[in-house]
Enzyme design. Structure first.
Site, PDB file in Angstrom:
ATOM      1  CG  ASP A 166     -27.940  22.419  40.514  1.00 16.10           C
ATOM      2  OD1 ASP A 166     -26.894  22.110  39.921  1.00 16.10           O
ATOM      3  OD2 ASP A 166     -28.384  21.786  41.494  1.00 16.10           O
ATOM      4  CG  HIS A 172     -29.365  26.967  43.002  1.00 20.78           C
ATOM      5  ND1 HIS A 172     -28.756  26.689  44.206  1.00 20.78           N
ATOM      6  CD2 HIS A 172     -30.121  25.884  42.692  1.00 20.78           C
ATOM      7  CE1 HIS A 172     -29.140  25.480  44.611  1.00 20.78           C
ATOM      8  NE2 HIS A 172     -29.958  24.983  43.717  1.00 20.78           N
TER       9      HIS A 172
END
Length: 232
Positions: A50, A196
């Site tokens: 992400d 992430h």
């Protein structure tokens, strides 16, 4: 801010978001939490990242994935796509999938639905403009699902993607060792793992990613990108 830490991040967070929520997932039947395992294939894991693309982390993640011949899915922030179009193209050219993570990382629990939809549409437009690819997969920032968001995704022939394993690489106090150990302890065939791609998590995530891929390759696991949703 896209990189803001949640106000409360405790040691129970990875377990709760990975295991504790499994009984609740039946209430979100059209949302992807884990992909169906395929008996004809090696055990498959779906790594997702992400918040990208970013100036440093994205390139490093791509290098590590290439070294292990692994594929993944990147849930992109539209604002970052406009700032790093070459990196977005590099992601796609390397065989990875891209998904939608809104334009400015808005929280669907605290933002009007029309605003969230506008952010998703803007992000889809810039991804397609820079890559020629559609982005039917979307992940709400912070994992904040709403029924309206799932309904909207269905109408667009898209799919909301959550996760089966959340090692919380963004958490204060997280280390590469803790993230890798949690992931390898709880991953199972078909697991969607969320990591992430941002400066805040880079020192932890890159080392953990290397450990996870090394662990999986030694055991014959396959790392694949998420497929596009089937047309209805």
């Amino acid at each position: 801010m896209p990189y803001a830490l949640p106000p409360t991040a405790h040691s129970w967070l990875p377990w709760w978001t990975s295991v504790g929520t499994r009984l609740l997932r039946r209430w979100w039947p059209h949302t992807w939490w884990r992909m169906p395992p395929r008996r004809a294939h090696s055990p498959t894991v779906y790594l997702t990242f992400d918040d990208g693309p970013t100036a440093v982390a994205t390139d490093a993640i791509l290098r590590i994935l290439h070294r292990y011949q692994a594929r993944a899915t990147f849930f992109l922030i539209g604002h970052h796509v406009t700032a790093h179009p070459k990196r977005v193209r590099r992601i796609v050219e390397a065989g990875h999938a891209v998904g939608n993570h809104t334009f400015t990382h808005v929280d669907a629990w605290q933002t009007a639905h029309a605003t969230v939809v506008n952010e998703l549409e803007r992000t889809a437009q810039v991804i397609e403009a820079h890559t020629g690819c559609e982005a039917p997969l979307l992940r709400p920032p912070y994992g904040h699902l709403t029924p309206q968001l799932c309904q909207w995704a269905g109408r667009q022939n898209g799919r909301v993607v959550m996760w089966d394993v959340m090692p919380a690489d963004f958490q204060r106090g997280a280390s590469a060792t803790s993230v890798a150990r949690f992931t390898t302890a709880y991953v199972r065939p078909g697991s969607i793992v969320v990591l992430h791609d941002n400066p805040m998590t880079e020192p932890v995530t890159l080392e953990a990613l290397e450990s996870i891929l090394r662990w999986g390759r030694a055991r014959g696991w396959r790392f694949a990108a998420l497929p596009a949703p089937a047309s209805r």
